[in-house]
Design a protein around this motif. Structure first.
Motif, PDB file in Angstrom:
ATOM      1  N   ALA A   1      23.214  40.597  39.321  1.00  0.00           N
ATOM      2  CA  ALA A   1      23.898  39.521  38.607  1.00  0.00           C
ATOM      3  C   ALA A   1      25.052  40.094  37.799  1.00  0.00           C
ATOM      4  O   ALA A   1      26.145  39.499  37.727  1.00  0.00           O
ATOM      5  CB  ALA A   1      22.921  38.780  37.698  1.00  0.00           C
ATOM      6  N   ALA A   2      24.831  41.271  37.196  1.00  0.00           N
ATOM      7  CA  ALA A   2      25.890  41.932  36.437  1.00  0.00           C
ATOM      8  C   ALA A   2      27.063  42.317  37.344  1.00  0.00           C
ATOM      9  O   ALA A   2      28.226  42.236  36.937  1.00  0.00           O
ATOM     10  CB  ALA A   2      25.338  43.169  35.737  1.00  0.00           C
ATOM     11  N   ASP A   3      26.754  42.726  38.587  1.00  0.00           N
ATOM     12  CA  ASP A   3      27.821  43.051  39.548  1.00  0.00           C
ATOM     13  C   ASP A   3      28.757  41.860  39.738  1.00  0.00           C
ATOM     14  O   ASP A   3      29.981  41.991  39.674  1.00  0.00           O
ATOM     15  CB  ASP A   3      27.224  43.429  40.916  1.00  0.00           C
ATOM     16  N   PHE A   4      28.179  40.685  39.988  1.00  0.00           N
ATOM     17  CA  PHE A   4      28.984  39.476  40.218  1.00  0.00           C
ATOM     18  C   PHE A   4      29.832  39.134  38.993  1.00  0.00           C
ATOM     19  O   PHE A   4      30.991  38.750  39.122  1.00  0.00           O
ATOM     20  CB  PHE A   4      28.073  38.295  40.572  1.00  0.00           C
ATOM     21  N   LYS A   5      29.255  39.273  37.818  1.00  0.00           N
ATOM     22  CA  LYS A   5      29.988  38.947  36.591  1.00  0.00           C
ATOM     23  C   LYS A   5      31.070  39.973  36.289  1.00  0.00           C
ATOM     24  O   LYS A   5      32.186  39.633  35.889  1.00  0.00           O
ATOM     25  CB  LYS A   5      29.013  38.849  35.417  1.00  0.00           C
ATOM     26  N   ASN A   6      30.746  41.266  36.473  1.00  0.00           N
ATOM     27  CA  ASN A   6      31.683  42.328  36.135  1.00  0.00           C
ATOM     28  C   ASN A   6      32.937  42.294  36.993  1.00  0.00           C
ATOM     29  O   ASN A   6      34.046  42.562  36.508  1.00  0.00           O
ATOM     30  CB  ASN A   6      31.008  43.697  36.263  1.00  0.00           C
ATOM     31  N   ILE A   7      32.778  41.985  38.277  1.00  0.00           N
ATOM     32  CA  ILE A   7      33.945  41.947  39.159  1.00  0.00           C
ATOM     33  C   ILE A   7      34.934  40.877  38.705  1.00  0.00           C
ATOM     34  O   ILE A   7      36.148  41.063  38.755  1.00  0.00           O
ATOM     35  CB  ILE A   7      33.512  41.734  40.626  1.00  0.00           C
ATOM     36  N   GLN A   8      34.424  39.766  38.233  1.00  0.00           N
ATOM     37  CA  GLN A   8      35.311  38.732  37.688  1.00  0.00           C
ATOM     38  C   GLN A   8      36.044  39.245  36.460  1.00  0.00           C
ATOM     39  O   GLN A   8      37.244  39.002  36.279  1.00  0.00           O
ATOM     40  CB  GLN A   8      34.497  37.490  37.321  1.00  0.00           C
TER      41      GLN A   8
END
Length: 228
Positions: free
Chosen positions: A42-49
């Motif tokens: 979930a952090a991956d998806f948020k961090n890329i943004q």
């Protein structure tokens, strides 16, 4: 006559209790591992943004699509073909093609640009074996535009009741059905066939149309994509 000895009911009960405790510990441990993976992904998806918007705020350009990346960040490569630069799109497949091949597409150079800008960790050498980031299960992570541009096809909207919303899509591969469902519950509407986060069959190319998995099955592996 020799008396045969055996387990008493109390001893058997104790053994069964111990076995139950051990099994419970194993299941709880697996649950904790899965929860940690869900949080990490979930952090991956948020961090890329965050990487995209932070770069855009600093340089007034989108990483990968930046036509002045060579001056904005020292050592930044410019995407090919030149006609695709600075059009507001991240063109090229999210999964970047073959491992070890130096990326020339905007989706591939996205990672170099955000790393050179000190927004994301990872190698900036385009031929590094670990250049493309991976998730907690080793699946590749990437980003691309949903809309098609001068460089060819964009991300073909995953088939479903409604098109995926947004301008960009982040995809993460090799995710089990159980974790895919938990991710959807954490980040979206809890249903892997609707909303901004959806699951598609593992191995499907980043820009290929495919049938959505209505309910991700626990024993199967998927690519999970989230649009924004």
């Amino acid at each position: 006559m020799r008396k045969q000895s055996g387990f008493t009911l109390i001893e058997l009960a104790i053994v069964l209790v111990i076995i139950g405790l051990l099994l419970g510990g194993v299941l709880k441990g697996q649950e904790l591992i899965n929860s940690a993976k869900v949080k990490n992904m979930a952090a991956d998806f948020k961090n890329i943004q965050v990487y995209l918007f932070a770069y855009q705020d600093r340089f007034r350009a989108i990483p990968g699509d930046d036509g002045r990346a060579d001056t904005h960040v020292a050592g930044g490569a410019l995407a090919l073909p030149a006609a695709t630069r600075q059009n507001g799109l991240i063109e090229g497949d999210w999964n970047g093609g073959a491992s070890g091949t130096a990326p020339t597409t905007e989706s591939g150079l996205f990672w170099q640009h955000v790393r050179l800008a000190n927004l994301a960790p990872g190698p900036t050498n385009l031929t590094a074996a670990d250049y493309y980031p991976t998730n907690a299960d080793g699946g590749r992570i990437g980003i691309q535009s949903i809309q098609a541009g001068a460089g060819g096809a964009g991300f073909a909207t995953i088939t479903g009741p409604t098109p995926m919303p947004g301008s960009f899509v982040i995809c993460s591969g090799s995710i089990t059905g159980r974790i895919a469902t938990q991710l959807d519950t954490t980040l979206d509407d809890g249903e892997t066939s609707t909303g901004s986060l959806r699951a598609i069959a593992q191995g499907t190319a980043g820009n290929a149309a495919t049938t959505v998995q209505v309910n991700a099955a626990p024993g199967q592996t998927y690519t999970v994509c989230m649009s924004f």
